[in-house]
Motif scaffolding. Structure first.
Motif, PDB file in Angstrom:
ATOM      1  N   LYS A  10      31.113  44.625  39.212  1.00  0.00           N
ATOM      2  CA  LYS A  10      29.674  45.837  39.058  1.00  0.00           C
ATOM      3  C   LYS A  10      29.762  46.437  40.140  1.00  0.00           C
ATOM      4  CE  LYS A  10      29.835  45.258  34.411  1.00  0.00           C
ATOM      5  NZ  LYS A  10      31.062  44.530  34.232  1.00  0.00           N
ATOM      6  N   ILE A  11      29.540  45.224  41.018  1.00  0.00           N
ATOM      7  CA  ILE A  11      29.326  45.674  42.260  1.00  0.00           C
ATOM      8  C   ILE A  11      30.366  46.173  43.088  1.00  0.00           C
ATOM      9  CG2 ILE A  11      27.846  44.268  44.063  1.00  0.00           C
ATOM     10  CD1 ILE A  11      26.198  42.726  43.121  1.00  0.00           C
ATOM     11  N   LEU A  12      31.805  45.682  43.125  1.00  0.00           N
ATOM     12  CA  LEU A  12      32.455  46.195  44.194  1.00  0.00           C
ATOM     13  C   LEU A  12      32.728  47.479  43.818  1.00  0.00           C
ATOM     14  CD1 LEU A  12      34.944  45.764  46.098  1.00  0.00           C
ATOM     15  CD2 LEU A  12      36.054  45.021  44.339  1.00  0.00           C
ATOM     16  N   VAL A  13      33.283  47.360  42.021  1.00  0.00           N
ATOM     17  CA  VAL A  13      33.270  49.259  41.501  1.00  0.00           C
ATOM     18  C   VAL A  13      31.522  50.296  41.886  1.00  0.00           C
ATOM     19  CG1 VAL A  13      33.424  50.405  39.604  1.00  0.00           C
ATOM     20  CG2 VAL A  13      34.183  48.391  40.090  1.00  0.00           C
ATOM     21  N   ALA A  14      30.969  49.416  42.081  1.00  0.00           N
ATOM     22  CA  ALA A  14      29.442  50.276  42.257  1.00  0.00           C
ATOM     23  C   ALA A  14      29.885  50.815  43.695  1.00  0.00           C
ATOM     24  CB  ALA A  14      28.345  49.922  42.536  1.00  0.00           C
ATOM     25  N   PHE A  15      29.770  49.509  44.868  1.00  0.00           N
ATOM     26  CA  PHE A  15      30.338  50.211  46.315  1.00  0.00           C
ATOM     27  C   PHE A  15      31.896  51.106  46.214  1.00  0.00           C
ATOM     28  CE2 PHE A  15      32.852  49.502  49.912  1.00  0.00           C
ATOM     29  CZ  PHE A  15      32.396  49.745  50.823  1.00  0.00           C
ATOM     30  N   VAL A  16      32.512  50.884  45.239  1.00  0.00           N
ATOM     31  CA  VAL A  16      33.767  52.497  45.791  1.00  0.00           C
ATOM     32  C   VAL A  16      33.019  53.751  45.085  1.00  0.00           C
ATOM     33  CG1 VAL A  16      35.579  52.621  44.689  1.00  0.00           C
ATOM     34  CG2 VAL A  16      35.999  50.761  45.311  1.00  0.00           C
ATOM     35  N   ILE A  74      37.242  44.460  37.540  1.00  0.00           N
ATOM     36  CA  ILE A  74      37.514  45.753  37.743  1.00  0.00           C
ATOM     37  C   ILE A  74      38.113  47.107  37.618  1.00  0.00           C
ATOM     38  CG2 ILE A  74      38.328  47.093  40.587  1.00  0.00           C
ATOM     39  CD1 ILE A  74      38.347  43.949  41.603  1.00  0.00           C
ATOM     40  N   TYR A  75      39.146  47.238  36.233  1.00  0.00           N
ATOM     41  CA  TYR A  75      40.138  48.021  36.342  1.00  0.00           C
ATOM     42  C   TYR A  75      39.332  48.390  35.425  1.00  0.00           C
ATOM     43  CZ  TYR A  75      43.089  50.391  33.005  1.00  0.00           C
ATOM     44  OH  TYR A  75      44.264  51.473  32.620  1.00  0.00           O
ATOM     45  N   TYR A  76      39.013  47.761  34.170  1.00  0.00           N
ATOM     46  CA  TYR A  76      38.724  48.125  33.418  1.00  0.00           C
ATOM     47  C   TYR A  76      36.878  49.048  33.255  1.00  0.00           C
ATOM     48  CZ  TYR A  76      41.265  46.606  29.557  1.00  0.00           C
ATOM     49  OH  TYR A  76      42.609  46.512  29.082  1.00  0.00           O
ATOM     50  N   ASP A  77      36.035  48.357  34.449  1.00  0.00           N
ATOM     51  CA  ASP A  77      34.316  48.753  35.075  1.00  0.00           C
ATOM     52  C   ASP A  77      35.053  49.808  35.376  1.00  0.00           C
ATOM     53  OD1 ASP A  77      33.025  47.122  34.650  1.00  0.00           O
ATOM     54  OD2 ASP A  77      34.201  45.970  36.229  1.00  0.00           O
ATOM     55  N   ILE A  78      36.239  50.353  36.220  1.00  0.00           N
ATOM     56  CA  ILE A  78      36.610  51.553  36.891  1.00  0.00           C
ATOM     57  C   ILE A  78      36.594  52.971  35.759  1.00  0.00           C
ATOM     58  CG2 ILE A  78      38.332  52.692  37.846  1.00  0.00           C
ATOM     59  CD1 ILE A  78      39.032  50.569  40.000  1.00  0.00           C
ATOM     60  N   LYS A  79      38.066  52.055  35.205  1.00  0.00           N
ATOM     61  CA  LYS A  79      37.844  53.334  34.194  1.00  0.00           C
ATOM     62  C   LYS A  79      36.795  53.401  32.539  1.00  0.00           C
ATOM     63  CE  LYS A  79      40.976  53.086  29.361  1.00  0.00           C
ATOM     64  NZ  LYS A  79      42.444  52.474  28.858  1.00  0.00           N
ATOM     65  N   ALA A  80      36.078  52.675  32.800  1.00  0.00           N
ATOM     66  CA  ALA A  80      34.113  53.810  32.020  1.00  0.00           C
ATOM     67  C   ALA A  80      33.387  53.864  32.519  1.00  0.00           C
ATOM     68  CB  ALA A  80      33.330  51.509  31.326  1.00  0.00           C
ATOM     69  N   THR A  81      34.049  54.018  33.679  1.00  0.00           N
ATOM     70  CA  THR A  81      33.316  54.815  34.971  1.00  0.00           C
ATOM     71  C   THR A  81      33.107  56.156  35.328  1.00  0.00           C
ATOM     72  OG1 THR A  81      32.958  53.734  36.773  1.00  0.00           O
ATOM     73  CG2 THR A  81      31.235  52.702  34.994  1.00  0.00           C
ATOM     74  N   TYR A  82      34.560  56.284  36.056  1.00  0.00           N
ATOM     75  CA  TYR A  82      35.231  57.145  36.380  1.00  0.00           C
ATOM     76  C   TYR A  82      34.884  58.322  35.842  1.00  0.00           C
ATOM     77  CZ  TYR A  82      39.032  58.823  33.473  1.00  0.00           C
ATOM     78  OH  TYR A  82      39.419  58.956  32.465  1.00  0.00           O
ATOM     79  N   ALA A 141      25.166  44.826  22.974  1.00  0.00           N
ATOM     80  CA  ALA A 141      26.093  43.952  21.576  1.00  0.00           C
ATOM     81  C   ALA A 141      27.971  44.125  22.547  1.00  0.00           C
ATOM     82  CB  ALA A 141      26.840  44.504  20.295  1.00  0.00           C
ATOM     83  N   GLN A 142      28.598  44.430  22.459  1.00  0.00           N
ATOM     84  CA  GLN A 142      29.095  44.673  23.616  1.00  0.00           C
ATOM     85  C   GLN A 142      29.578  43.788  24.606  1.00  0.00           C
ATOM     86  OE1 GLN A 142      30.433  48.054  25.956  1.00  0.00           O
ATOM     87  NE2 GLN A 142      32.384  47.017  27.172  1.00  0.00           N
ATOM     88  N   GLY A 143      28.130  42.830  25.165  1.00  0.00           N
ATOM     89  CA  GLY A 143      28.255  41.970  26.093  1.00  0.00           C
ATOM     90  C   GLY A 143      28.642  40.682  25.551  1.00  0.00           C
ATOM     91  N   GLN A 144      28.239  40.673  24.524  1.00  0.00           N
ATOM     92  CA  GLN A 144      28.927  39.311  23.387  1.00  0.00           C
ATOM     93  C   GLN A 144      30.731  38.564  24.300  1.00  0.00           C
ATOM     94  OE1 GLN A 144      27.865  39.049  19.515  1.00  0.00           O
ATOM     95  NE2 GLN A 144      25.903  39.206  20.089  1.00  0.00           N
ATOM     96  N   LEU A 145      30.996  40.171  23.903  1.00  0.00           N
ATOM     97  CA  LEU A 145      33.086  40.441  24.055  1.00  0.00           C
ATOM     98  C   LEU A 145      32.704  39.917  25.969  1.00  0.00           C
ATOM     99  CD1 LEU A 145      33.929  42.705  21.881  1.00  0.00           C
ATOM    100  CD2 LEU A 145      34.099  40.266  21.160  1.00  0.00           C
ATOM    101  N   THR A 146      32.580  40.905  26.574  1.00  0.00           N
ATOM    102  CA  THR A 146      32.739  40.683  28.187  1.00  0.00           C
ATOM    103  C   THR A 146      31.849  38.797  28.503  1.00  0.00           C
ATOM    104  OG1 THR A 146      31.755  42.311  28.310  1.00  0.00           O
ATOM    105  CG2 THR A 146      31.547  41.167  30.528  1.00  0.00           C
ATOM    106  N   ASN A 147      31.428  38.705  27.775  1.00  0.00           N
ATOM    107  CA  ASN A 147      30.819  37.232  27.829  1.00  0.00           C
ATOM    108  C   ASN A 147      31.503  35.767  27.996  1.00  0.00           C
ATOM    109  OD1 ASN A 147      28.200  37.355  30.005  1.00  0.00           O
ATOM    110  ND2 ASN A 147      27.553  39.069  28.154  1.00  0.00           N
ATOM    111  N   MET A 148      32.829  36.525  26.609  1.00  0.00           N
ATOM    112  CA  MET A 148      33.894  35.242  26.550  1.00  0.00           C
ATOM    113  C   MET A 148      34.769  35.526  26.699  1.00  0.00           C
ATOM    114  SD  MET A 148      32.870  35.950  21.644  1.00  0.00           S
ATOM    115  CE  MET A 148      34.044  34.850  21.344  1.00  0.00           C
ATOM    116  N   LEU A 149      35.050  36.509  27.742  1.00  0.00           N
ATOM    117  CA  LEU A 149      36.499  36.297  28.783  1.00  0.00           C
ATOM    118  C   LEU A 149      36.326  35.578  29.315  1.00  0.00           C
ATOM    119  CD1 LEU A 149      35.940  40.175  29.533  1.00  0.00           C
ATOM    120  CD2 LEU A 149      37.552  39.049  27.892  1.00  0.00           C
ATOM    121  N   PRO A 150      37.220  34.865  29.889  1.00  0.00           N
ATOM    122  CA  PRO A 150      37.805  33.171  30.981  1.00  0.00           C
ATOM    123  C   PRO A 150      38.087  34.020  32.509  1.00  0.00           C
ATOM    124  CG  PRO A 150      39.934  34.387  30.239  1.00  0.00           C
ATOM    125  CD  PRO A 150      39.253  35.328  29.459  1.00  0.00           C
ATOM    126  N   VAL A 151      36.138  34.289  32.293  1.00  0.00           N
ATOM    127  CA  VAL A 151      35.959  34.972  34.158  1.00  0.00           C
ATOM    128  C   VAL A 151      34.502  34.229  33.483  1.00  0.00           C
ATOM    129  CG1 VAL A 151      37.481  36.166  34.536  1.00  0.00           C
ATOM    130  CG2 VAL A 151      35.573  36.925  33.681  1.00  0.00           C
TER     131      VAL A 151
END
Length: 271
Positions: free
Chosen positions: A106-112, A5-13, A87-97
């Motif tokens: 993404k949806i929660l940040v969009a709502f905010v 959530i933090y990085y999604d906010i940081k990338a779009t604020y 290409a960045q998605g390869q790193l995102t999808n390797m995260l332990p989530v």
């Protein structure tokens, strides 16, 4: 999850805050153009020039509000594509989530952001009508209606309910875009075309289901349902419609989240 959530906010604020600032500045500028101070510049022979400027500025403000809505949608969808499907998605999808957490963030940040931009629209409206009789007349009319018909109407509660419904509707729209992007990425050669087709198909299905469910819940054609009804019934009907639409918009976002997450988990195509 919190890091997501933090990085999604940081990338779009940045884009969101810039939009909010520009809208706020434009609102104050337009309010000045609608003031008596500005109109005092023109004499009785040239007053129409001031009126033309005023209405042109108000129209510009309305167009900018619409553009701001488009910017919000474009920014969220661009980040979704960049962070998950590029290409960045390869790193995102390797995260332990899980994929469900990635899309949920993404949806929660969009709502905010939708809530913030909606509050900005409300603030812009308040600035535009500041020191005018319109807001006072509106509040007085609502209070007078409630008094004459012995109905309790909370303007604050009504405003919050409507704003929440609109914010969830905007979030549902953006979630629909996310789902369409996930469907489109399955295809290699016709990706953009499939995104468009899937978005149109999902939108038609979503609107049809909304109408069907509202009818099943007893929300018929408003004009037919309200003819000859008492004031308490009208107020109750309006609140009922808003609350049911809020729930439907939430369920729509939920369905898009589950669908997009399932595709991300099982059908991710990075080609």
């Amino acid at each position: 999850m919190l890091n997501l959530i933090y990085y999604d906010i940081k990338a779009t604020y940045k884009r969101i805050l810039l939009t909010v600032m520009l809208l706020s500045l434009l609102a104050f500028a337009v309010r000045f153009l609608w003031s008596d101070v500005f109109m005092s510049v023109f004499d009785n022979k040239n007053f129409y020039i001031g009126n033309i400027i005023q209405f042109a500025a108000a129209a510009l403000l309305g167009v900018c509000c619409f553009i701001a809505f488009v910017v919000i949608i474009y920014g969220q969808c661009s980040w979704f594509d960049e962070n998950i499907l590029s290409a960045q998605g390869q790193l995102t999808n390797m995260l332990p989530v899980s994929s469900y957490q990635i899309v949920f963030s993404k949806i929660l940040v969009a709502f905010v952001w939708n809530v913030i931009i909606l509050l900005t629209f409300v603030g812009v409206s308040c600035v535009f009508f500041m020191e005018s009789d319109i807001l006072e007349l509106l509040v007085s009319a609502v209070n007078e209606f409630a008094k004459l018909n012995n109905v309790h109407i909370s303007i604050v509660s009504m405003s919050v309910s409507i704003c929440l419904c609109i914010a969830l509707a905007m979030t549902g729209f953006i979630s629909l875009c996310f789902l369409s992007q996930m469907v489109g990425q399955i295809f290699n050669l016709t990706r953009n075309l499939m995104i468009f087709i899937s978005f149109f198909a999902f939108a038609v299905v979503s609107i049809s289901l909304h109408i069907l469910v509202l009818r099943l819940l007893g929300i018929a054609d408003p004009l037919t349902a309200l003819v000859g009804k008492t004031a308490p019934y009208v107020v109750s009907y309006v609140f009922s419609v808003v609350n049911k639409l809020t729930v439907l918009n939430f369920l729509s976002s939920l369905a898009c989240w589950l669908g997009a997450s399932a595709i991300l988990k099982n059908k991710l195509n990075m080609l």
